[in-house]
Design a protein around this motif. Structure first.
Motif, PDB file in Angstrom:
ATOM      1  N   SER A 153       5.877  14.999  -0.960  1.00  6.97           N
ATOM      2  CA  SER A 153       4.688  13.985  -0.666  1.00  6.97           C
ATOM      3  C   SER A 153       5.207  12.749  -0.168  1.00  6.97           C
ATOM      4  N   GLU A 179       2.066   1.651  -3.773  1.00  8.12           N
ATOM      5  CA  GLU A 179       0.708   2.223  -4.213  1.00  8.12           C
ATOM      6  C   GLU A 179       0.514   3.674  -3.866  1.00  8.12           C
ATOM      7  N   GLN A 180       0.724   4.295  -2.868  1.00  9.63           N
ATOM      8  CA  GLN A 180       0.652   5.770  -2.636  1.00  9.63           C
ATOM      9  C   GLN A 180       1.691   6.413  -3.067  1.00  9.63           C
ATOM     10  N   ILE A 202       5.163  10.364   3.214  1.00  8.44           N
ATOM     11  CA  ILE A 202       4.608   8.887   3.011  1.00  8.44           C
ATOM     12  C   ILE A 202       5.629   7.864   3.789  1.00  8.44           C
ATOM     13  N   GLU A 213       0.751  -1.299   0.319  1.00 11.42           N
ATOM     14  CA  GLU A 213       0.054   0.084   0.184  1.00 11.42           C
ATOM     15  C   GLU A 213       0.892   1.436  -0.075  1.00 11.42           C
ATOM     16  N   ILE A 214       2.273   1.034   0.422  1.00 10.56           N
ATOM     17  CA  ILE A 214       3.035   2.466   0.536  1.00 10.56           C
ATOM     18  C   ILE A 214       3.564   2.696  -0.861  1.00 10.56           C
ATOM     19  N   LYS A 244       0.555   6.616  -7.054  1.00  8.44           N
ATOM     20  CA  LYS A 244      -0.628   7.704  -7.330  1.00  8.44           C
ATOM     21  C   LYS A 244      -0.065   8.996  -7.043  1.00  8.44           C
TER      22      LYS A 244
END
Length: 134
Positions: A77, A15-16, A81, A12-13, A19
């Motif tokens: 960003s 994927e963030q 994260i 999920e990291i 994005k």
């Protein structure tokens, strides 16, 4: 206490991060994984790339950064994260590897990264790695 060196960054990291890059650069990235701990995001044209890897609970390394659109907060960003991720997972540092430009050096210094003792001074940049202790 032994640290497992083969600890992947959570899906999920990645994927963030993907994005954020796609949104700020109007592109579609492909993910390539190697050795289970290195992640390379790249578009077809090769104008947008980001590579990161992990070394267990010791370090996350950013080893490749290239964005078509600069100065849009993409790296700010991404680092945010990764800081959150490292804090949750008990990872002690983030390293930006092989800094070669004045712009990336300025980014590192502005965001609390410190140059490695092995960096090489040149006319306009202190070449080498920059480390942020978490």
């Amino acid at each position: 206490m032994k640290m497992p060196l083969h600890t992947p960054i959570k899906e999920e990291i990645i994927e963030q991060i993907k994005k954020v890059i796609e949104a700020r650069n109007d592109c579609e990235l492909t993910l390539r994984e190697s050795f289970g701990t290195t992640y390379w995001l790249m578009d077809k044209e090769g104008t947008n790339e980001f590579r990161t890897s992990s070394l267990g609970t010791y370090r996350v390394t950013i080893s490749r950064v290239c964005f078509k659109n600069r100065r849009r907060g993409t790296m700010t960003s991404i680092v945010g994260i990764l800081i959150d991720y490292c804090q949750r997972e008990g990872i002690s540092e983030i390293l930006i590897q092989s800094v070669e430009t004045p712009e990336m050096m300025a980014f590192c210094l502005k965001n609390g990264f410190v140059p490695s003792e092995w960096n090489i001074p040149t006319e306009d940049v202190l070449l080498g790695d920059y480390i942020l202790k978490i």
